[in-house]
Design a protein around this motif. Structure first.
Motif, PDB file in Angstrom:
ATOM      1  N   ASP A   1      -3.661   8.255   5.685  1.00 38.95           N
ATOM      2  CA  ASP A   1      -2.856   9.021   6.641  1.00 38.95           C
ATOM      3  C   ASP A   1      -1.357   8.883   6.391  1.00 38.95           C
ATOM      4  O   ASP A   1      -0.560   9.468   7.133  1.00 38.95           O
ATOM      5  N   TYR A   2      -0.987   8.146   5.354  1.00 40.24           N
ATOM      6  CA  TYR A   2       0.436   7.949   5.058  1.00 40.24           C
ATOM      7  C   TYR A   2       1.016   9.256   4.524  1.00 40.24           C
ATOM      8  O   TYR A   2       0.574   9.804   3.519  1.00 40.24           O
ATOM      9  N   ASP A   3       2.025   9.774   5.217  1.00 43.21           N
ATOM     10  CA  ASP A   3       2.641  11.054   4.869  1.00 43.21           C
ATOM     11  C   ASP A   3       3.877  10.802   4.018  1.00 43.21           C
ATOM     12  O   ASP A   3       4.858  10.211   4.493  1.00 43.21           O
ATOM     13  N   TYR A   4       3.839  11.250   2.774  1.00 41.16           N
ATOM     14  CA  TYR A   4       4.961  11.071   1.853  1.00 41.16           C
ATOM     15  C   TYR A   4       5.082  12.319   0.993  1.00 41.16           C
ATOM     16  O   TYR A   4       4.099  12.787   0.412  1.00 41.16           O
ATOM     17  N   ASN A   5       6.279  12.877   0.948  1.00 41.83           N
ATOM     18  CA  ASN A   5       6.547  14.069   0.143  1.00 41.83           C
ATOM     19  C   ASN A   5       7.234  13.638  -1.144  1.00 41.83           C
ATOM     20  O   ASN A   5       8.379  13.185  -1.121  1.00 41.83           O
ATOM     21  N   PRO A   6       6.571  13.778  -2.297  1.00 42.89           N
ATOM     22  CA  PRO A   6       7.187  13.319  -3.552  1.00 42.89           C
ATOM     23  C   PRO A   6       8.215  14.281  -4.122  1.00 42.89           C
ATOM     24  O   PRO A   6       8.890  13.940  -5.100  1.00 42.89           O
ATOM     25  N   VAL A   7       8.365  15.478  -3.557  1.00 38.41           N
ATOM     26  CA  VAL A   7       9.311  16.451  -4.096  1.00 38.41           C
ATOM     27  C   VAL A   7      10.731  15.995  -3.776  1.00 38.41           C
ATOM     28  O   VAL A   7      11.097  15.866  -2.602  1.00 38.41           O
TER      29      VAL A   7
ATOM     30  N   LEU B   1       0.828  -1.210   0.000  1.00 33.70           N
ATOM     31  CA  LEU B   1       0.000   0.000   0.000  1.00 33.70           C
ATOM     32  C   LEU B   1       0.862   1.259   0.000  1.00 33.70           C
ATOM     33  O   LEU B   1       0.552   2.235  -0.704  1.00 33.70           O
ATOM     34  N   LYS B   2       1.940   1.256   0.767  1.00 34.84           N
ATOM     35  CA  LYS B   2       2.821   2.426   0.791  1.00 34.84           C
ATOM     36  C   LYS B   2       3.535   2.616  -0.547  1.00 34.84           C
ATOM     37  O   LYS B   2       3.720   3.748  -1.002  1.00 34.84           O
ATOM     38  N   ALA B   3       3.944   1.514  -1.184  1.00 33.98           N
ATOM     39  CA  ALA B   3       4.596   1.625  -2.487  1.00 33.98           C
ATOM     40  C   ALA B   3       3.645   2.202  -3.524  1.00 33.98           C
ATOM     41  O   ALA B   3       4.036   3.042  -4.352  1.00 33.98           O
ATOM     42  N   ARG B   4       2.407   1.791  -3.494  1.00 40.10           N
ATOM     43  CA  ARG B   4       1.419   2.331  -4.431  1.00 40.10           C
ATOM     44  C   ARG B   4       1.150   3.814  -4.149  1.00 40.10           C
ATOM     45  O   ARG B   4       1.039   4.626  -5.084  1.00 40.10           O
ATOM     46  N   ALA B   5       1.088   4.199  -2.884  1.00 42.29           N
ATOM     47  CA  ALA B   5       0.874   5.609  -2.542  1.00 42.29           C
ATOM     48  C   ALA B   5       2.046   6.468  -2.998  1.00 42.29           C
ATOM     49  O   ALA B   5       1.848   7.584  -3.509  1.00 42.29           O
ATOM     50  N   ARG B   6       3.262   5.967  -2.854  1.00 42.08           N
ATOM     51  CA  ARG B   6       4.430   6.734  -3.318  1.00 42.08           C
ATOM     52  C   ARG B   6       4.434   6.863  -4.830  1.00 42.08           C
ATOM     53  O   ARG B   6       4.764   7.916  -5.380  1.00 42.08           O
ATOM     54  N   LYS B   7       4.072   5.802  -5.533  1.00 39.36           N
ATOM     55  CA  LYS B   7       4.043   5.843  -6.997  1.00 39.36           C
ATOM     56  C   LYS B   7       3.002   6.836  -7.494  1.00 39.36           C
ATOM     57  O   LYS B   7       3.256   7.609  -8.431  1.00 39.36           O
ATOM     58  N   CYS B   8       1.838   6.852  -6.883  1.00 41.37           N
ATOM     59  CA  CYS B   8       0.792   7.786  -7.296  1.00 41.37           C
ATOM     60  C   CYS B   8       1.188   9.232  -6.998  1.00 41.37           C
ATOM     61  O   CYS B   8       0.894  10.142  -7.785  1.00 41.37           O
ATOM     62  N   ALA B   9       1.871   9.447  -5.872  1.00 39.73           N
ATOM     63  CA  ALA B   9       2.296  10.810  -5.532  1.00 39.73           C
ATOM     64  C   ALA B   9       3.372  11.298  -6.482  1.00 39.73           C
ATOM     65  O   ALA B   9       3.359  12.474  -6.900  1.00 39.73           O
ATOM     66  N   ARG B  10       4.303  10.434  -6.880  1.00 39.99           N
ATOM     67  CA  ARG B  10       5.349  10.848  -7.818  1.00 39.99           C
ATOM     68  C   ARG B  10       4.797  11.067  -9.212  1.00 39.99           C
ATOM     69  O   ARG B  10       5.348  11.869  -9.981  1.00 39.99           O
ATOM     70  N   ALA B  11       3.728  10.371  -9.556  1.00 39.19           N
ATOM     71  CA  ALA B  11       3.159  10.531 -10.901  1.00 39.19           C
ATOM     72  C   ALA B  11       2.582  11.926 -11.100  1.00 39.19           C
ATOM     73  O   ALA B  11       2.594  12.449 -12.223  1.00 39.19           O
ATOM     74  N   GLY B  12       2.080  12.533 -10.056  1.00 41.02           N
ATOM     75  CA  GLY B  12       1.512  13.865 -10.183  1.00 41.02           C
ATOM     76  C   GLY B  12       2.469  14.985  -9.857  1.00 41.02           C
ATOM     77  O   GLY B  12       2.029  16.137  -9.726  1.00 41.02           O
ATOM     78  N   HIS B  13       3.749  14.694  -9.753  1.00 40.97           N
ATOM     79  CA  HIS B  13       4.734  15.725  -9.399  1.00 40.97           C
ATOM     80  C   HIS B  13       5.537  16.126 -10.619  1.00 40.97           C
ATOM     81  O   HIS B  13       5.927  15.287 -11.438  1.00 40.97           O
TER      82      HIS B  13
END
Length: 316
Positions: free
Chosen positions: A187-193, A133-145
């Motif tokens: 609630d998973y906090d991940y900064n894609p920048v 789940l965390k890997a998918r959340a990071r991938k989705c956040a990086r896709a929109g950056h």
């Protein structure tokens, strides 16, 4: 090139002339060893030259950062601009409070990690599902950056030349693992920048006490000048009251707005001021030039006071 933002604990310029002279000796020794066919000695000497160059570059970077910091602290518009961009006097107070907390945390006894509860949540299957789940959340956040948007490792001024001194880091307790589920993954906090790539030796570290010292020295000089000039209607008590009631200028409400030109000078203007000062200095007479403060008049620190005994014996 290896980057660094730390200066040596001893505040002063370092004498690097012995290292430069040692480099010339070792370079000639390498040529002599090669000519004599002693390639093993030449290789060992070449490695020593490499270590010497790294040390010399680090010490020269320290001297350059220290000179730039002293120029900034002695130039009021430049110092006010840097202090405002670093967060102002309020940020200095917060830094001192954080520094005191770090010292108390380092002196406090280390606490054992708390047990992970509840036990049914920390099974191998649920932990593997959490990582997916965390890997998918990071991938989705990086896709929109946007790939050209970067962030700094620490807060600096707009020119990227200065930063507040880093806080001491001590031993910390083991990091507690958090297992996410389909409901709590939001609630998973991940900064894609991504972080910007470091270039050079980084900004010069400025301690809050250095800002305080520069402001106090300037206030004392201005006080002495005001005492010499007797202004009508302005007594010494009025001047003391004005200095005691000094407040830092307020910034605009938006933190993204850079201060206007009336409050801050640009790096190009700073360089122009430096050039003008250099030209005016060259036009001074010989009898008055010795009265101008110069960095060359400061006694440099010897290498034995900076390098460890092992590094000093290795280079010399």
């Amino acid at each position: 090139m290896k980057t660094t933002s730390l200066t040596f604990p001893t505040h002063g310029f370092i004498d690097t002339a012995p290292l430069a002279a040692r480099y010339d000796v070792l370079a000639k020794a390498v040529l002599a060893f090669v000519t004599a066919g002693r390639l093993g000695h030449a290789l060992r000497t070449s490695r020593k030259i490499l270590r010497l160059i790294r040390t010399l570059t680090k010490l020269e970077a320290h001297n350059a950062q220290l000179k730039r910091k002293m120029d900034m602290l002695s130039h009021k518009p430049w110092r006010d601009c840097v202090l405002r961009e670093l967060g102002g006097l309020r940020k200095l107070k917060l830094w001192e409070a954080a520094y005191a907390r770090s010292l108390r945390r380092a002196a406090a006894p280390k606490q054992a990690p708390k047990p992970q509860e509840p036990a049914w949540l920390y099974t191998a299957e649920r932990m593997a599902e959490s990582e997916q789940l965390k890997a998918r959340a990071r991938k989705c956040a990086r896709a929109g950056h946007h790939p050209l948007i970067m962030r700094d490792h620490y807060k600096m001024d707009f020119a990227g030349e200065f930063r507040l001194a880093p806080l001491p880091r001590g031993e910390r307790a083991a990091r507690q693992m958090k297992v996410y589920t389909q409901e709590s993954i939001v609630d998973y906090d991940y900064n894609p920048v991504p972080f910007a790539k470091k270039d050079g030796f980084g900004p010069a570290s400025v301690w809050p006490v250095e800002f305080y010292a520069a402001i106090a020295i300037e206030a004392r000089i201005l006080g002495e000048r005001e005492d010499e000039i007797d202004l009508p209607g302005h007594s010494r008590a009025h001047r003391e009251l004005g200095r005691s009631s000094f407040r830092e200028p307020e910034l605009p409400s938006s933190s993204n707005v850079r201060p206007s030109a009336s409050h801050c000078i640009s790096p190009s203007e700073i360089q122009t001021v430096r050039n003008d000062k250099a030209e005016s200095y060259e036009l001074q007479d010989e009898d008055t030039r010795h009265q101008r403060p110069s960095y060359k008049a400061l006694q440099p620190l010897p290498l034995k006071a900076v390098l460890s005994p092992k590094a000093y014996r290795d280079l010399f």
